[in-house]
Design a protein around this motif. Structure first.
Motif, short mmCIF file in Angstrom:
data_model
loop_
_atom_site.label_atom_id
_atom_site.label_comp_id
_atom_site.label_asym_id
_atom_site.label_seq_id
_atom_site.Cartn_x
_atom_site.Cartn_y
_atom_site.Cartn_z
N ASP A 198 -22.78 3.88 45.80
CA ASP A 198 -21.40 4.36 45.63
C ASP A 198 -20.48 3.15 45.59
O ASP A 198 -20.18 2.56 46.63
N PHE A 199 -20.02 2.78 44.40
CA PHE A 199 -19.21 1.57 44.28
C PHE A 199 -17.77 1.78 44.74
O PHE A 199 -17.03 0.80 44.90
N ASN A 200 -17.36 3.01 44.97
CA ASN A 200 -16.08 3.22 45.64
C ASN A 200 -16.16 2.68 47.07
O ASN A 200 -15.23 2.03 47.56
N LYS A 201 -17.29 2.94 47.71
CA LYS A 201 -17.49 2.41 49.07
C LYS A 201 -17.65 0.89 49.04
O LYS A 201 -17.14 0.18 49.91
N VAL A 202 -18.36 0.40 48.03
CA VAL A 202 -18.53 -1.05 47.90
C VAL A 202 -17.17 -1.72 47.70
O VAL A 202 -16.86 -2.74 48.32
N GLY A 203 -16.33 -1.12 46.84
CA GLY A 203 -15.01 -1.67 46.59
C GLY A 203 -14.16 -1.73 47.84
O GLY A 203 -13.46 -2.71 48.09
N ARG A 204 -14.22 -0.66 48.64
CA ARG A 204 -13.44 -0.66 49.89
C ARG A 204 -13.92 -1.75 50.83
O ARG A 204 -13.11 -2.48 51.42
N GLN A 205 -15.23 -1.87 50.97
CA GLN A 205 -15.76 -2.87 51.89
C GLN A 205 -15.44 -4.28 51.41
O GLN A 205 -15.09 -5.16 52.20
N MET A 206 -15.51 -4.50 50.09
CA MET A 206 -15.17 -5.81 49.56
C MET A 206 -13.70 -6.12 49.81
O MET A 206 -13.34 -7.27 50.15
N ALA A 207 -12.84 -5.13 49.65
CA ALA A 207 -11.41 -5.33 49.89
C ALA A 207 -11.15 -5.73 51.34
O ALA A 207 -10.34 -6.62 51.63
N ILE A 208 -11.84 -5.09 52.26
CA ILE A 208 -11.69 -5.43 53.69
C ILE A 208 -12.17 -6.85 53.95
O ILE A 208 -11.52 -7.63 54.65
N MET A 209 -13.31 -7.21 53.35
CA MET A 209 -13.87 -8.55 53.55
C MET A 209 -12.94 -9.63 52.98
O MET A 209 -12.78 -10.71 53.56
N LEU A 210 -12.33 -9.35 51.84
CA LEU A 210 -11.39 -10.30 51.25
C LEU A 210 -10.20 -10.53 52.18
O LEU A 210 -9.76 -11.67 52.39
N GLN A 211 -9.69 -9.46 52.74
CA GLN A 211 -8.53 -9.57 53.64
C GLN A 211 -8.89 -10.29 54.94
O GLN A 211 -8.05 -10.97 55.53
N ASN A 212 -10.12 -10.16 55.36
CA ASN A 212 -10.53 -10.78 56.63
C ASN A 212 -11.04 -12.21 56.47
O ASN A 212 -10.96 -12.99 57.43
N SER A 213 -11.56 -12.55 55.29
CA SER A 213 -12.32 -13.79 55.17
C SER A 213 -11.72 -14.83 54.23
O SER A 213 -12.05 -16.01 54.35
N HIS A 214 -10.90 -14.44 53.28
CA HIS A 214 -10.44 -15.41 52.28
C HIS A 214 -9.57 -16.49 52.90
O HIS A 214 -8.73 -16.23 53.76
N PHE A 215 -9.76 -17.72 52.45
CA PHE A 215 -9.04 -18.87 52.99
C PHE A 215 -7.53 -18.68 52.95
O PHE A 215 -6.82 -19.04 53.90
N ASP A 216 -7.02 -18.12 51.86
CA ASP A 216 -5.57 -18.02 51.66
C ASP A 216 -5.05 -16.63 51.99
O ASP A 216 -3.98 -16.24 51.51
N ARG A 217 -5.77 -15.90 52.83
CA ARG A 217 -5.38 -14.50 53.07
C ARG A 217 -4.00 -14.38 53.71
O ARG A 217 -3.29 -13.39 53.48
N ALA A 218 -3.58 -15.37 54.48
CA ALA A 218 -2.28 -15.29 55.13
C ALA A 218 -1.14 -15.35 54.12
O ALA A 218 -0.04 -14.87 54.38
N ASN A 219 -1.42 -15.94 52.95
CA ASN A 219 -0.37 -16.09 51.93
C ASN A 219 -0.49 -15.08 50.81
O ASN A 219 0.28 -15.13 49.85
N GLN A 220 -1.48 -14.17 50.90
CA GLN A 220 -1.68 -13.20 49.83
C GLN A 220 -1.79 -11.80 50.42
O GLN A 220 -2.80 -11.45 51.01
N SER A 221 -0.74 -11.02 50.24
CA SER A 221 -0.76 -9.63 50.68
C SER A 221 -1.63 -8.82 49.73
O SER A 221 -1.39 -8.81 48.51
N PHE A 222 -2.64 -8.16 50.26
CA PHE A 222 -3.59 -7.44 49.41
C PHE A 222 -2.89 -6.41 48.54
O PHE A 222 -3.11 -6.34 47.33
N LYS A 223 -2.02 -5.64 49.11
CA LYS A 223 -1.36 -4.57 48.35
C LYS A 223 -0.42 -5.13 47.29
O LYS A 223 -0.23 -4.52 46.23
N GLU A 224 0.17 -6.29 47.57
CA GLU A 224 1.08 -6.88 46.59
C GLU A 224 0.32 -7.49 45.41
O GLU A 224 0.94 -7.87 44.41
#
Length: 752
Positions: A28-54
């Protein structure tokens, strides 16, 4: 992952093999997409400067760009609809496990638009001839162009696209036929399809590639676009893509050992066979054979033979995959046989070593004045490869073996060639730097919290401490830039090359998405998030990001006219500077005599006919790119080609005469010895070799017909201008260092 069109355009891929995991349930790639989105927000180097929703609008823009890079299929009306329905919602849809409907909707519209345009192409190419006297133009690149506003404008734009494709093919045919006639090789093109048919087949293959997808493929395109919106090197890799990535890094794969090329008529052509690989040992498959069907299990049942006509190369590769020792049956049209006749070839899959991608070395004896001789070591490293799983393959181990042999051969200086080296393992570059320096900071790594870790080299004493040059170009990236930057900061080596290296100063970590999925979710084929988690900084504190490494001795290059490098990529992170690493204490820069080396190199470059040609080409290419229009007038294009042909023929005539003289001089000046890993490990005597002879390498390759007509002379002694100048710079460094030692002028360091 590359954009879809880039995938289709990629002509070559090795036939891999490996264990394929059967999956009873569909992921189910809807579930994969959600988990990837969470991982990006938690792990990406520049996450503090990039609002996921924006970033929602950017997710959409990247997806559309990847699908339709040239902006010729979607219309502005399509884009407006996507923007209205999904533009501000994609981020929320990902987090709410509801993004795949949007991804599939957009992709389905893309398929419909491609179908319409390909039908238009077939109609145009089957009708009356185009009028190539009309003063029309088309944009050279449409990367930043507006979308066609409606269907009418899209049709007119595509009409020009087809017209340009046909004109280019006619001109290509005209040029090749002229060359063939001049060389009495007209028979090379006796079976050539008409230009119209070639363009039709080209678009038919593209249409098949667009339609021959499943839900996994669409999810991969979409999730990759989401990931790349954070930065160019953050990416989503499907299960199959991750397997190929591991094969690339370990420089070994399981397959039949054949290089494949997608043919316009739908078949898959054998363009290379690995020496002593499974296909080579079996002995039946030949260069230029055309594969039209694959039975992946060699069952022999007709229903199991898969028709691969117009199938994408990566899917052909997957069919040829399998376990070591298993068999695959290929349905092949033999090269030179009767058209349409086929034969069955069975090959047992096995391990294939990519020796052409391993480190190699040369010993080059250079005669000097008054019978003086310099012995140069030259190491070529294509990538910083390593087997992340078993650890059996390590480029640092290979370089260590080669370097020790060069030291045993009493070299006076060393060139390390990192051209076209796109990087690889950070651990390998850290270890390798220690071969040339005392224990010192190699690289600083900063995480998203701002914490900085200093990675030092291993060796307390270097293996090799003599004069050294590192040769780089615009394609030297990542780990290559760490090594070059560390040696430059330490004033250990002279960096020679193009205006800068690539400028990739970030660290990616593969994260298995399936491990983070809900307990009962089908996750075995969830894929991998390759996410940027850190940033590189040189020991001096400067990031290599965007800026790259600026060589000490600069050489002109055609790449200076092209948009190659990190700074030209979408969503690239910024360059910045931190404090120098603790304990950073470089050797005296004066000991490298850089101003003197620059002066001597500049004189040679100014006197070099080949570098003057490069400078002329740079100026011409810059002018061509500034005016982003391509004429669709036959007479104009013929005149342009005639000028280019006259220029090339004049250069070739001049080069043939000059190169003959250079070859004679080189015979007196240079003696070449080849050193492979096998040679070094077996401690065999150095092998003399002629660098002007075509090296067979680890793969036998088929030649394209156009290659047979190329009369451009080969570089004298196999030394292109950059390699030749690197040897000269090193020769100067050896001389001035020796003279300074004799005069007692070398400066000392307290710690060295």
């Amino acid at each position: 992952m590359f954009g879809l069109k880039s995938q289709v355009a990629a002509a070559f891929s090795l036939a891999l093999a490996g264990t394929q995991v059967a999956c009873a349930e569909q992921t189910d790639f809807n579930k994969v997409g959600r988990q990837m989105a969470i991982m990006l927000q938690n792990s990406h180097f520049d996450r503090a400067n990039q609002s996921f929703k924006e970033l929602s609008d950017d997710f959409l823009a990247t997806y559309l760009r990847d699908l339709d890079y040239g902006r010729i299929y979607f219309t502005q009306k399509d884009v407006d609809r996507f923007q209205s329905e999904y533009g501000e919602r994609l981020a929320s849809m990902l987090l709410e496990e509801d993004s795949m409907d949007a991804a599939n909707d957009i992709y389905q519209i893309f398929v419909e638009r491609v179908e319409a345009r390909v039908a238009q192409a077939n109609e145009l190419l089957s009708g009356d001839e185009f009028d190539f006297t009309q003063p029309e133009t088309i944009m050279r690149t449409r990367k930043d162009a507006a979308w066609p506003k409606d269907e009418k404008e899209a049709e007119d734009l595509f009409r020009k696209q087809i017209k340009e494709s046909l004109l280019s093919e006619k001109l290509r045919r005209e040029m090749l036929m002229k060359l063939a006639k001049e060389q009495s090789k007209e028979d090379l093109f006796k079976d050539e399809r008409s230009p119209e048919d070639k363009i039709k087949l080209r678009y038919e293959r593209f249409l098949h590639s667009v339609k021959d997808v499943d839900s996994d493929d669409v999810a991969t395109y979409f999730l990759s676009a989401v990931a790349k919106t954070f930065d160019p090197h953050t990416d989503y890799l499907s299960f199959k893509q991750m397997e190929r990535f591991r094969d690339d890094m370990r420089n070994q794969l399981v397959g039949i050992g054949a290089l494949l090329q997608a043919e316009e008529d739908g078949a898959t052509k054998i363009m290379g066979i690995v020496v002593n690989g499974p296909a080579d040992r079996a002995g039946e498959l030949r260069l230029n054979d055309r594969v039209v069907g694959v039975d992946p299990t060699n069952s022999g049942r007709p229903e199991d033979m898969v028709d691969i006509m117009f199938m994408k190369i990566d899917k052909v590769v997957d069919l040829i995959r399998g376990n070591e020792g298993s068999e695959v049956r290929l349905k092949v049209e033999p090269a030179g046989g009767v058209p349409g006749e086929t034969q069955m070839i069975v090959i047992q899959r096995g391990k294939v070593e990519l020796k052409d991608e391993q480190a190699t070395a040369e010993v080059i004896d250079v005669a000097g004045k008054e019978e003086e001789k310099q012995r140069i070591g030259f190491i070529t490293l294509p990538s910083f490869y390593a087997d992340f799983d078993a650890g059996d393959t390590r480029c640092s181990t290979d370089v260590e073996v080669l370097l020790q042999r060069l030291i045993d051969e009493k070299i006076d200086g060393l060139v390390l060639d990192l051209r076209n080296n796109g990087g690889g393992s950070l651990e390998e570059v850290r270890r390798m730097t220690g071969f040339f320096t005392n224990r010192l900071p190699v690289v600083q790594v900063k995480n998203t919290l701002g914490q900085v870790q200093v990675k030092e080299s291993d060796n307390r004493r270097p293996m090799y401490s003599g004069p050294m040059v590192v040769l780089v170009d615009k394609s030297s990236a990542s780990a290559s830039e760490i090594l070059a930057g560390a040696l430059q900061d330490d004033n250990r080596a002279v960096i020679v090359g193009e205006s800068s290296t690539f400028g990739k100063g970030t660290v990616q970590q593969p994260m298995d998405i399936g491990r983070h999925m809900p307990l009962f979710a089908e996750s075995r084929r969830a894929g991998t998030l390759k996410v940027t988690i850190q940033k590189f900084y040189r020991p001096s504190g400067s990031s290599t990001q965007n800026q790259g490494v600026i060589p000490d001795v600069l050489l002109p290059s055609l790449m200076d006219a092209l948009e190659i490098g990190e700074k030209y990529l979408d969503h690239a992170l910024d360059h910045d500077v931190i404090r120098p690493a603790p304990g950073f204490d470089p050797m005296p820069k004066a000991n490298l005599f850089v101003p003197r080396l620059q002066e001597l190199s500049e004189k040679r470059v100014e006197a070099s006919k080949d570098f003057s040609y490069i400078l002329e080409d740079v100026a011409r290419e810059k002018k061509r790119r500034e005016g982003n229009d391509v004429s669709l007038v036959l007479a104009t294009r013929q005149a342009e080609l005639a000028d280019a042909d006259k220029l090339q023929k004049g250069r070739n005539a001049e080069r043939r005469e000059r190169f003959a003289t250079m070859e004679e001089g080189d015979k007196k000046q240079f003696t070449f010895y080849k050193l492979t890993l096998d040679d070094a490990n077996e401690e065999q005597a150095l092998k003399l070799f002629d660098p002007t002879e075509e090296a067979s390498g680890n793969m036998r390759r088929a030649k394209d017909k156009t290659e047979e007509l190329d009369t451009t002379p080969e570089w004298p002694s196999g030394l292109d201008p950059f390699k030749r100048e690197a040897l000269s710079v090193l020769g100067d460094l050896i001389d001035v260092t020796r003279d300074a030692k004799m005069a007692g002028m070398l400066k000392s360091s307290n710690l060295r």
